[in-house]
Design a protein around this motif. Sequence first.
Motif, short mmCIF file in Angstrom:
data_model
loop_
_atom_site.label_atom_id
_atom_site.label_comp_id
_atom_site.label_asym_id
_atom_site.label_seq_id
_atom_site.Cartn_x
_atom_site.Cartn_y
_atom_site.Cartn_z
N VAL A 108 0.87 -7.68 -2.76
CA VAL A 108 0.11 -8.42 -3.76
C VAL A 108 -1.33 -7.91 -3.70
O VAL A 108 -2.02 -8.07 -2.69
CB VAL A 108 0.15 -9.94 -3.47
CG1 VAL A 108 -0.69 -10.70 -4.49
CG2 VAL A 108 1.59 -10.44 -3.46
N ASN A 109 -1.79 -7.29 -4.79
CA ASN A 109 -3.07 -6.60 -4.76
C ASN A 109 -4.25 -7.44 -5.25
O ASN A 109 -5.38 -6.95 -5.30
CB ASN A 109 -2.98 -5.31 -5.58
CG ASN A 109 -2.07 -4.29 -4.92
OD1 ASN A 109 -2.13 -4.09 -3.72
ND2 ASN A 109 -1.22 -3.65 -5.71
N PHE A 169 1.62 -1.64 5.19
CA PHE A 169 2.46 -2.72 5.70
C PHE A 169 2.06 -4.06 5.07
O PHE A 169 0.89 -4.30 4.80
CB PHE A 169 2.34 -2.83 7.22
CG PHE A 169 2.71 -1.56 7.93
CD1 PHE A 169 4.04 -1.20 8.06
CD2 PHE A 169 1.74 -0.73 8.46
CE1 PHE A 169 4.40 -0.03 8.70
CE2 PHE A 169 2.09 0.44 9.11
CZ PHE A 169 3.43 0.80 9.23
N THR A 170 3.05 -4.89 4.87
CA THR A 170 2.81 -6.28 4.50
C THR A 170 3.57 -7.15 5.49
O THR A 170 4.43 -6.67 6.23
CB THR A 170 3.31 -6.59 3.07
OG1 THR A 170 4.72 -6.35 3.00
CG2 THR A 170 2.60 -5.74 2.05
N SER A 171 3.26 -8.41 5.49
CA SER A 171 3.92 -9.36 6.39
C SER A 171 4.59 -10.42 5.56
O SER A 171 4.04 -10.87 4.55
CB SER A 171 2.89 -9.98 7.34
OG SER A 171 3.50 -10.92 8.19
N MET A 187 -4.68 8.07 -1.74
CA MET A 187 -4.17 7.04 -0.83
C MET A 187 -4.41 5.65 -1.42
O MET A 187 -5.39 5.43 -2.15
CB MET A 187 -4.87 7.14 0.54
CG MET A 187 -4.92 8.54 1.13
SD MET A 187 -3.29 9.26 1.42
CE MET A 187 -2.78 8.34 2.86
N GLY A 188 -3.53 4.71 -1.08
CA GLY A 188 -3.59 3.38 -1.66
C GLY A 188 -4.88 2.64 -1.41
O GLY A 188 -5.30 1.82 -2.23
N ASP A 189 -5.54 2.90 -0.28
CA ASP A 189 -6.79 2.20 0.04
C ASP A 189 -7.98 3.14 -0.02
O ASP A 189 -9.04 2.84 0.53
CB ASP A 189 -6.71 1.54 1.42
CG ASP A 189 -6.65 2.56 2.55
OD1 ASP A 189 -6.35 3.74 2.27
OD2 ASP A 189 -6.90 2.19 3.70
N PHE A 218 -3.83 -12.55 -0.92
CA PHE A 218 -3.91 -11.09 -1.07
C PHE A 218 -3.27 -10.40 0.12
O PHE A 218 -3.47 -10.81 1.27
CB PHE A 218 -5.39 -10.71 -1.18
CG PHE A 218 -5.68 -9.24 -1.10
CD1 PHE A 218 -5.28 -8.38 -2.10
CD2 PHE A 218 -6.37 -8.72 -0.02
CE1 PHE A 218 -5.56 -7.03 -2.02
CE2 PHE A 218 -6.66 -7.38 0.07
CZ PHE A 218 -6.26 -6.52 -0.93
N ASP A 219 -2.48 -9.36 -0.15
CA ASP A 219 -1.97 -8.51 0.92
C ASP A 219 -3.01 -7.43 1.20
O ASP A 219 -3.28 -6.61 0.32
CB ASP A 219 -0.65 -7.83 0.51
CG ASP A 219 0.53 -8.76 0.63
OD1 ASP A 219 0.52 -9.61 1.53
OD2 ASP A 219 1.46 -8.64 -0.18
N PRO A 220 -3.64 -7.42 2.38
CA PRO A 220 -4.71 -6.46 2.65
C PRO A 220 -4.29 -5.02 2.33
O PRO A 220 -3.19 -4.59 2.65
CB PRO A 220 -4.96 -6.63 4.15
CG PRO A 220 -4.53 -8.03 4.43
CD PRO A 220 -3.35 -8.28 3.53
#
Length: 574
Positions: free
Chosen positions: A421-422, A174-176, A151-153, A359-361
Motif C-alpha cells: 500500500v503506497n 517486503f511487507t508485513s 528502484m521502488g524507493d 502505509f507500507d513503508p
Amino acid sequence: MIGKALRLAPAVILIAAFSWAAISVAVRSVAEAPPDVKVIRIGHWQLEGGVRDGFNQMGAEFAALPEVIKKYGKVRIVQDAIPEGIYGQWISTQMIAATAPDIVEVGLGLPGPIWLAYQSRYFYPLTDMANAPNPFNAGTDLAGMALKDTMGDGMRSGYQEELQEYTRVPLARFTSRVFYNRDLLKKLTGLSAPPRDFRSFTAVCEQISKAHDPTGQPYVPIASSKYHVGMWIGNLFDPLTYSAVFKADFNRDGFVGNDETFAAIRSGALSFDSKLVRAKYDGLKQMVRYFQAGFTGLTRDEAVFLFAQQRAVFICTGTWDAGSLIQQAEGKFTVGATIYPQPAQNDPEYGSLVFGPNFDPAGQGFPFGITRFSKHPGLARDFLLYLASRAGNARLNQIIGWIPATLGAPLPPLLAGFEPVNTGMYTALNTDLGGQTVVKSQQLVSLLQTDPSYKVDQFLTEFGQFYRSQGVADWEEAQRDWRRAITNNERSLAVMRGEALLRAADKPSDVSWIRYRDYLSHRQLFQDLGHVRQVRMVVNPDATVRAPYAYSPEALARIKADLSHSSATTGPTP
C-alpha cells in the motif's frame, strides 16, 4: 618405547587433524575456484527457503550470458550462507582478516556505528553505479535511466547519510501481514476471514482465548515473540502517531525525525500525555493480552512452531516467511493472510487519529555492497547490476517468493495479494534518541508488555520524565554526528564548485551550477537553519513554538489582502 609413543600421540593427532583440515580446505578451494574460473563469493544471512536456490540459479544464468563470457570468461558464483545468530561475528572476522566475500549483505548482527565504520573502510562507494544506467535493462523502458531511479524507493535504502554515498543495492521489498489458520478460525469463531476493524479483531481474539482443545488446553489467539511484537507496534500502533507530523515536522519533509520529536516534546509542542502518544502504548497494552505467556523470552522459530502446531490462530510476519508458513501447513491446514486490523474512524478512542489506510513503508531490503577485498570488483558490480535489473530481479524474487525491488517487475504468484500500500499513514513519533533513552524505553516497554499491573499512565510518566531530562545528552551526541555530516557536505560542495568553475565559470544557468546551488541550499543552508531552530527549542523550552504547517497572523493577513485585491481586479468567480 610405548610410553614415549603415548606422549607423542596428542601431537600426532593434532598434526593429522590440521593436515586433514588444510587438505580439505585446499580441495574445496580448487573445486570452487579452478584456475581458469573467476569466482565471485556472496555472503548473506538469508536461510529462508528459496534464497540459496535463487542465487545458484541466477549465478548460473549470469555466467551463461554471452556478454559475460566475452568480457570475463568462465564465471562461478559461490555462496556463504551464515546463520543470523553468528552473522555479526562472522562478518567482523572476515573484514579484519581481509577475507570477506566479494558481495556482502549489510545490516544484521552489529550495531549501526560498526556497520557504518565497515562501509566507510571496507566497502566500495556505489554512487557512480547508482547514477548510471543499468546495462542489463537494455531493451526495456528502464533503459537509459539511472539505477537508483529504477528502484521502488529511489534506492534511498542503499544510501548512507553519514558517508553521503550509496553503499548498497537493495534486491527485494517486503511487507508485513497477519497470517491465520483458516480452518481453526472457522472452527472456533465461525468466521471465514478475520475482521479488519481493530475492535472487532480483539473481540475475535477474546472469543478464541476462551476456547479449549479436546485435551482441555486453551488456544492462543496470537503466536508472538520478541521478534514479532515489533511488527505489531510498527504496523498497527505506530501509524496512530501520524498526526504528530502537523506538530513536529519542523523541516517540512513529511517525516518526524528523532531530533524533531525531542525538540517538540522539550518545547511543549508535543506531550507524552497527548492522545496520539497514549494511543500507541494503550493499543499495545490491549493487544499483548492475546499473545502466549512468556512471549518476550521466545524466539521467532518458537512462535512459528506454535502456529504450525495449530495451537494459535494468528501470527504476524513479513512476506519473506510466507512460503515457509505455507510449506509447514501443507496437508494440515490452510493459511490465509490479511492486513493489520485498523481502528475505524468512528472508534471512540482512536478514531480521531485515523486519516486513511496504513502505509507500507517503501524502504527496501536484502541490501548488498561490494567489498574492497574483491579480486574482481568489476565482475561483482556486473553481477549485482544483473540481480537489480528488471528481468533479473523479477526472476530472483520469483524463485525466492519475495516482492521485487525493481520498478515494473511482476510479483510472484504466491504474493498476488501482498502488493504494498503506497499511500496512507505512517509513524511520526520517534523517541529512539540515543543510548540512554533507547535503553530506558526498551526496559519500560518490556515492563508494559509483561506486567499486567504496570499501567500506561505509569509508563508515560516515568519515561516522559526521563526522556525530557536525560535525553539532552543523547540529543547533543546526535547533533555532533549531524555536524560531522555537514563537514562531509563541505567536501562535496568543494568538488562540485570546482567542476562548475572549470566547466562554466561564466554561465550561472549551466546544470553544474544548478546542481551546486541545489546541494548548497538543501544540504547546508536549510539544514543549518533547521538545526538553529531546534537548538532554540531545546535550550529555551518555554519559548512559543509555531506548528510547522500553521500560518502566522501576518501571513494570514497578507493572504486575505491578496485575495481581496484579486477579487477586486478580476471580479467575482462565476
